[in-house]
Motif scaffolding. Sequence first.
Motif, PDB file in Angstrom:
ATOM      1  N   ILE A   6       0.676  -1.004   0.345  1.00  0.00           N
ATOM      2  CA  ILE A   6      -0.211   0.098  -0.170  1.00  0.00           C
ATOM      3  C   ILE A   6       1.077   1.562  -0.300  1.00  0.00           C
ATOM      4  N   GLY A   7       0.423   2.056  -0.536  1.00  0.00           N
ATOM      5  CA  GLY A   7       1.638   3.439  -1.089  1.00  0.00           C
ATOM      6  C   GLY A   7       0.983   4.406   0.000  1.00  0.00           C
ATOM      7  N   LEU A   8       2.393   4.893  -0.103  1.00  0.00           N
ATOM      8  CA  LEU A   8       1.734   6.122   1.357  1.00  0.00           C
ATOM      9  C   LEU A   8       1.366   7.095   1.124  1.00  0.00           C
ATOM     10  N   ASN A   9       0.542   7.365  -0.360  1.00  0.00           N
ATOM     11  CA  ASN A   9      -0.837   8.352  -0.264  1.00  0.00           C
ATOM     12  C   ASN A   9      -2.130   8.111   0.715  1.00  0.00           C
ATOM     13  N   GLU A  10      -1.817   5.747   0.035  1.00  0.00           N
ATOM     14  CA  GLU A  10      -2.576   6.201   0.336  1.00  0.00           C
ATOM     15  C   GLU A  10      -2.680   5.857   1.550  1.00  0.00           C
ATOM     16  N   ARG A  11      -1.935   5.330   2.495  1.00  0.00           N
ATOM     17  CA  ARG A  11      -1.265   5.259   3.552  1.00  0.00           C
ATOM     18  C   ARG A  11      -2.254   6.673   4.767  1.00  0.00           C
ATOM     19  N   THR A  12      -1.581   7.910   4.033  1.00  0.00           N
ATOM     20  CA  THR A  12      -1.918   9.061   4.813  1.00  0.00           C
ATOM     21  C   THR A  12      -3.916   9.763   4.287  1.00  0.00           C
ATOM     22  N   GLU A  13      -4.203   9.505   3.405  1.00  0.00           N
ATOM     23  CA  GLU A  13      -5.397   9.187   2.909  1.00  0.00           C
ATOM     24  C   GLU A  13      -5.979   8.105   4.550  1.00  0.00           C
ATOM     25  N   VAL A  14      -6.573   7.021   4.819  1.00  0.00           N
ATOM     26  CA  VAL A  14      -6.940   6.440   5.423  1.00  0.00           C
ATOM     27  C   VAL A  14      -6.591   6.547   6.664  1.00  0.00           C
ATOM     28  N   PHE A  15      -5.081   6.815   7.078  1.00  0.00           N
ATOM     29  CA  PHE A  15      -4.996   7.034   8.186  1.00  0.00           C
ATOM     30  C   PHE A  15      -5.464   8.654   8.909  1.00  0.00           C
ATOM     31  N   ASP A  16      -5.597   9.778   7.683  1.00  0.00           N
ATOM     32  CA  ASP A  16      -5.735  10.608   8.278  1.00  0.00           C
ATOM     33  C   ASP A  16      -7.137  10.704   8.417  1.00  0.00           C
ATOM     34  N   ALA A  39      -2.147  11.375  20.624  1.00  0.00           N
ATOM     35  CA  ALA A  39      -1.973  10.507  20.527  1.00  0.00           C
ATOM     36  C   ALA A  39      -1.785  10.066  19.363  1.00  0.00           C
ATOM     37  N   VAL A  40      -2.155   9.833  18.122  1.00  0.00           N
ATOM     38  CA  VAL A  40      -2.208  10.524  16.907  1.00  0.00           C
ATOM     39  C   VAL A  40      -1.461  10.412  16.614  1.00  0.00           C
ATOM     40  N   GLU A  41      -0.745  12.268  16.665  1.00  0.00           N
ATOM     41  CA  GLU A  41       0.332  12.242  16.528  1.00  0.00           C
ATOM     42  C   GLU A  41       1.762  11.912  16.924  1.00  0.00           C
ATOM     43  N   SER A  42       1.636  11.222  17.567  1.00  0.00           N
ATOM     44  CA  SER A  42       2.997  10.529  18.202  1.00  0.00           C
ATOM     45  C   SER A  42       3.170   9.494  17.181  1.00  0.00           C
ATOM     46  N   HIS A  43       1.893   8.497  17.098  1.00  0.00           N
ATOM     47  CA  HIS A  43       2.351   7.278  16.292  1.00  0.00           C
ATOM     48  C   HIS A  43       2.575   7.834  14.966  1.00  0.00           C
ATOM     49  N   ARG A  44       1.991   8.667  13.919  1.00  0.00           N
ATOM     50  CA  ARG A  44       2.068   9.087  12.803  1.00  0.00           C
ATOM     51  C   ARG A  44       3.086   8.793  12.056  1.00  0.00           C
ATOM     52  N   ASP A  45       4.284   8.989  12.152  1.00  0.00           N
ATOM     53  CA  ASP A  45       5.681   8.223  11.245  1.00  0.00           C
ATOM     54  C   ASP A  45       5.296   7.063  11.307  1.00  0.00           C
ATOM     55  N   ARG A  46       5.853   6.150  12.711  1.00  0.00           N
ATOM     56  CA  ARG A  46       5.625   5.120  12.692  1.00  0.00           C
ATOM     57  C   ARG A  46       4.245   4.420  11.634  1.00  0.00           C
ATOM     58  N   VAL A  53      -0.389  -3.669   3.137  1.00  0.00           N
ATOM     59  CA  VAL A  53      -1.787  -3.861   3.849  1.00  0.00           C
ATOM     60  C   VAL A  53      -1.695  -4.462   6.098  1.00  0.00           C
ATOM     61  N   GLU A  54      -1.219  -5.619   5.360  1.00  0.00           N
ATOM     62  CA  GLU A  54      -0.891  -6.168   6.892  1.00  0.00           C
ATOM     63  C   GLU A  54      -0.398  -5.433   8.257  1.00  0.00           C
ATOM     64  N   GLU A  55       0.691  -5.043   7.727  1.00  0.00           N
ATOM     65  CA  GLU A  55       1.333  -4.236   8.861  1.00  0.00           C
ATOM     66  C   GLU A  55       0.967  -3.370   9.254  1.00  0.00           C
ATOM     67  N   PHE A  56       0.097  -2.211   8.698  1.00  0.00           N
ATOM     68  CA  PHE A  56      -0.980  -1.045   8.770  1.00  0.00           C
ATOM     69  C   PHE A  56      -2.307  -1.338   9.250  1.00  0.00           C
ATOM     70  N   GLU A  57      -2.535  -2.221   9.287  1.00  0.00           N
ATOM     71  CA  GLU A  57      -3.639  -2.198   9.521  1.00  0.00           C
ATOM     72  C   GLU A  57      -3.100  -3.346  11.121  1.00  0.00           C
ATOM     73  N   GLY A  58      -2.215  -3.499  11.190  1.00  0.00           N
ATOM     74  CA  GLY A  58      -2.093  -3.836  12.523  1.00  0.00           C
ATOM     75  C   GLY A  58      -1.153  -2.604  13.493  1.00  0.00           C
ATOM     76  N   ARG A  61      -4.022  -0.571  14.190  1.00  0.00           N
ATOM     77  CA  ARG A  61      -5.103  -1.179  15.601  1.00  0.00           C
ATOM     78  C   ARG A  61      -4.865  -0.884  16.503  1.00  0.00           C
ATOM     79  N   ASP A  62      -2.851  -1.224  17.113  1.00  0.00           N
ATOM     80  CA  ASP A  62      -2.446  -1.292  18.182  1.00  0.00           C
ATOM     81  C   ASP A  62      -2.760   0.411  18.693  1.00  0.00           C
ATOM     82  N   LEU A  63      -2.544   0.909  17.860  1.00  0.00           N
ATOM     83  CA  LEU A  63      -3.381   3.125  18.546  1.00  0.00           C
ATOM     84  C   LEU A  63      -4.205   2.954  18.726  1.00  0.00           C
ATOM     85  N   LEU A  64      -5.707   2.148  18.095  1.00  0.00           N
ATOM     86  CA  LEU A  64      -7.224   2.022  18.682  1.00  0.00           C
ATOM     87  C   LEU A  64      -7.220   1.360  19.766  1.00  0.00           C
TER      88      LEU A  64
END
Length: 413
Positions: A6-16, A39-46, A53-58, A61-64
């Motif tokens: 999953i690309g950076l632009n897609e990750r950023t869009e979903v995360f936001d 919490a969102v800002e402290s975890h954003r870069d990581r 998809v699997e790493e991003f999803e996990g 989930r850890d943040l939530l």
Amino acid sequence: MTMIPIGLNERTEVFDKVADLTAKRLFAPGFNRADWIAAVESHRDRILKCETVEEFEGAVRDLLAELKISHVVFFHQSLQKIASNYAIGATFQPCQVNGTVRWMFQDVHDGSPPALAGIRPGDLLLDIDGQPIFPPEKPAFRMGGFCQIGVEKLSGEQVRVPLGVPLPKSKWHPINRPRLVSWSKPARGIGYLKAAGFPGQVGMDVAREIDRAISELHDCDRLIVDLRGNPGGGAGGLRLMSYLTPDKIPVGYSLSKKRAEKGYDKEKLPRFGKIPSRKIELFGLAFRYAFADKSIVMVTEGLGPQPFHGRIVLVVNQHTASAAETITGFARENKLATIVGTRTAGQVLGGTGFKVGHGFVLRIPVMTFYTWNGNCLEGKGVEPDHIIELSRDALRQGRDTQTDKACAAIGGF
């Protein structure tokens, strides 16, 4: 397992979108919007460094999970990892065996993939597709495929078990439902009813199954209701509550964020007190609630006297949640049943789902439930009258300590 990029632009869009929806729409006791934003800002870069998809999803989930609020779920519709109670109709509890903590199958619902594969409560999960798994890592399964799991049976034998995990009917709300209602007569005059879930917003199908069970148990003057491992669902639980009492009694009320902010009188909230028996009646319900605030009072249906009234035992555990937990709280508050087992999950919020792009779905609570006396069970659960743990040693002997206690309690009526 194939890793999906999953690309950076897609990750950023979903995360936001996840961050914004949670900040604006989540409604739950104890939720602090400012703490969430921090919490969102402290975890954003990581999180944004996760390239699959699997790493991003996990990571999301850890943040939530830091919210410590129920009914918060984030998943990709490829359904790579879904919690066991939703994916395979089974729950687990940690169990110490020979100095090592393992996951023990706790609730194995009739008709579920593990039950069909011959797995029983008390068996141990050793690995999934060759990958060892130990607490606190929770077992999760890919829906729509097969896996091989390592299992240690109660006899001590270690076996490989092929497990088919079907695709759910909806990727929007991925749940595989086992047999929802089962019943038996373990002794003369004693009925046993197990409810494994209450799917569907209105719950017509499960209500019919509960009706059938009660009809089959008509000659029983004592009743054990087993809600262990029941993750809840929709309004179908109202039918079961309505069989606990002959009268129309307020169960509790659900509040939206908007209604809570404006103020309310619970006596004046709209009431829901009848599960439709025909699909044509759903149109009336839809017209009534479609455009109105979703805050409502739930009231039992007034189904009349039953021979077992006053002689009911509920069996619950830490996986009894949502609508099943509402039933338990209602029974406790109105002294309608003796409760046996372990404290319930403390997860009684009402959630809804949002598509956040690129195949991801976020589900968050938007309703808070209170009992009629104003108690919120979220984060607290219901403590049984008799606290009894499930014992693997007893299961090895063919005994279930919790149902044993339920039978003893009901025999004393």
